[in-house]
Design a protein around this motif. Structure first.
Motif, PDB file in Angstrom:
ATOM      1  N   LYS A  16       0.832  -1.195   0.000  1.00  0.00           N
ATOM      2  CA  LYS A  16       0.000   0.000   0.000  1.00  0.00           C
ATOM      3  C   LYS A  16       0.870   1.248   0.000  1.00  0.00           C
ATOM      4  O   LYS A  16       1.859   1.306   0.718  1.00  0.00           O
ATOM      5  N   ILE A  17       0.483   2.231  -0.791  1.00  0.00           N
ATOM      6  CA  ILE A  17       1.149   3.531  -0.766  1.00  0.00           C
ATOM      7  C   ILE A  17       0.332   4.440   0.145  1.00  0.00           C
ATOM      8  O   ILE A  17      -0.848   4.683  -0.107  1.00  0.00           O
ATOM      9  N   GLU A  18       0.942   4.898   1.222  1.00  0.00           N
ATOM     10  CA  GLU A  18       0.243   5.695   2.241  1.00  0.00           C
ATOM     11  C   GLU A  18       0.211   7.178   1.888  1.00  0.00           C
ATOM     12  O   GLU A  18      -0.730   7.881   2.253  1.00  0.00           O
ATOM     13  N   VAL A  19       1.266   7.671   1.221  1.00  0.00           N
ATOM     14  CA  VAL A  19       1.358   9.101   0.898  1.00  0.00           C
ATOM     15  C   VAL A  19       1.705   9.239  -0.588  1.00  0.00           C
ATOM     16  O   VAL A  19       2.753   8.767  -1.017  1.00  0.00           O
ATOM     17  N   PRO A  20       0.851   9.875  -1.369  1.00  0.00           N
ATOM     18  CA  PRO A  20       1.150  10.029  -2.798  1.00  0.00           C
ATOM     19  C   PRO A  20       2.168  11.151  -3.025  1.00  0.00           C
ATOM     20  O   PRO A  20       2.442  11.955  -2.124  1.00  0.00           O
ATOM     21  N   ALA A  21       2.687  11.222  -4.234  1.00  0.00           N
ATOM     22  CA  ALA A  21       3.575  12.325  -4.597  1.00  0.00           C
ATOM     23  C   ALA A  21       2.845  13.638  -4.350  1.00  0.00           C
ATOM     24  O   ALA A  21       1.656  13.770  -4.648  1.00  0.00           O
ATOM     25  N   GLY A  22       3.549  14.574  -3.755  1.00  0.00           N
ATOM     26  CA  GLY A  22       2.962  15.863  -3.411  1.00  0.00           C
ATOM     27  C   GLY A  22       2.489  15.942  -1.972  1.00  0.00           C
ATOM     28  O   GLY A  22       2.191  17.018  -1.473  1.00  0.00           O
TER      29      GLY A  22
END
Length: 72
Positions: A16-22
Motif C-alpha cells: 500500500k502507498i500511504e502518501v502520494p507524490a505531493g
C-alpha cells in the motif's frame, strides 16, 4: 537542497502507498507498506518534507536497495 532518496531495505511487494507524490510527511511517518514473508513492513520517512516522487506502484515487486521514493 537535494531530495532524500528512500530505498527498500528488503525485497518484497508494495502492499500500500500511504502518501502520494505531493503529500507532506514528518520524520517517521509511513510512506508505503511492503509485504515480505507474509509480514507488513512500513517504510518510514527519514526526514520532514514533501514526497516529490513515488517510483513504484501498489502490487510492484521490489528488490533490496531499490529506490522507492524521494522526499524534498
Amino acid at each position: 537542497m537535494a531530495d532524500t532518496v528512500i530505498r527498500s531495505e528488503i525485497a518484497g511487494k508494495v502492499w500500500k502507498i500511504e502518501v502520494p507524490a505531493g503529500g507532506r510527511v514528518a520524520a517517521d511517518d509511513p510512506i508505503l507498506i511492503l509485504e515480505s514473508m507474509k509480514m507488513e513492513i512500513p517504510v518510514n520517512a527519514p526526514v520532514d518534507g514533501t514526497v516529490t516522487e513515488i517510483l513504484v506502484a501498489e502490487g510492484d515487486t521490489v528488490a533490496e536497495d531499490q529506490i522507492l521514493a524521494r522526499i524534498g
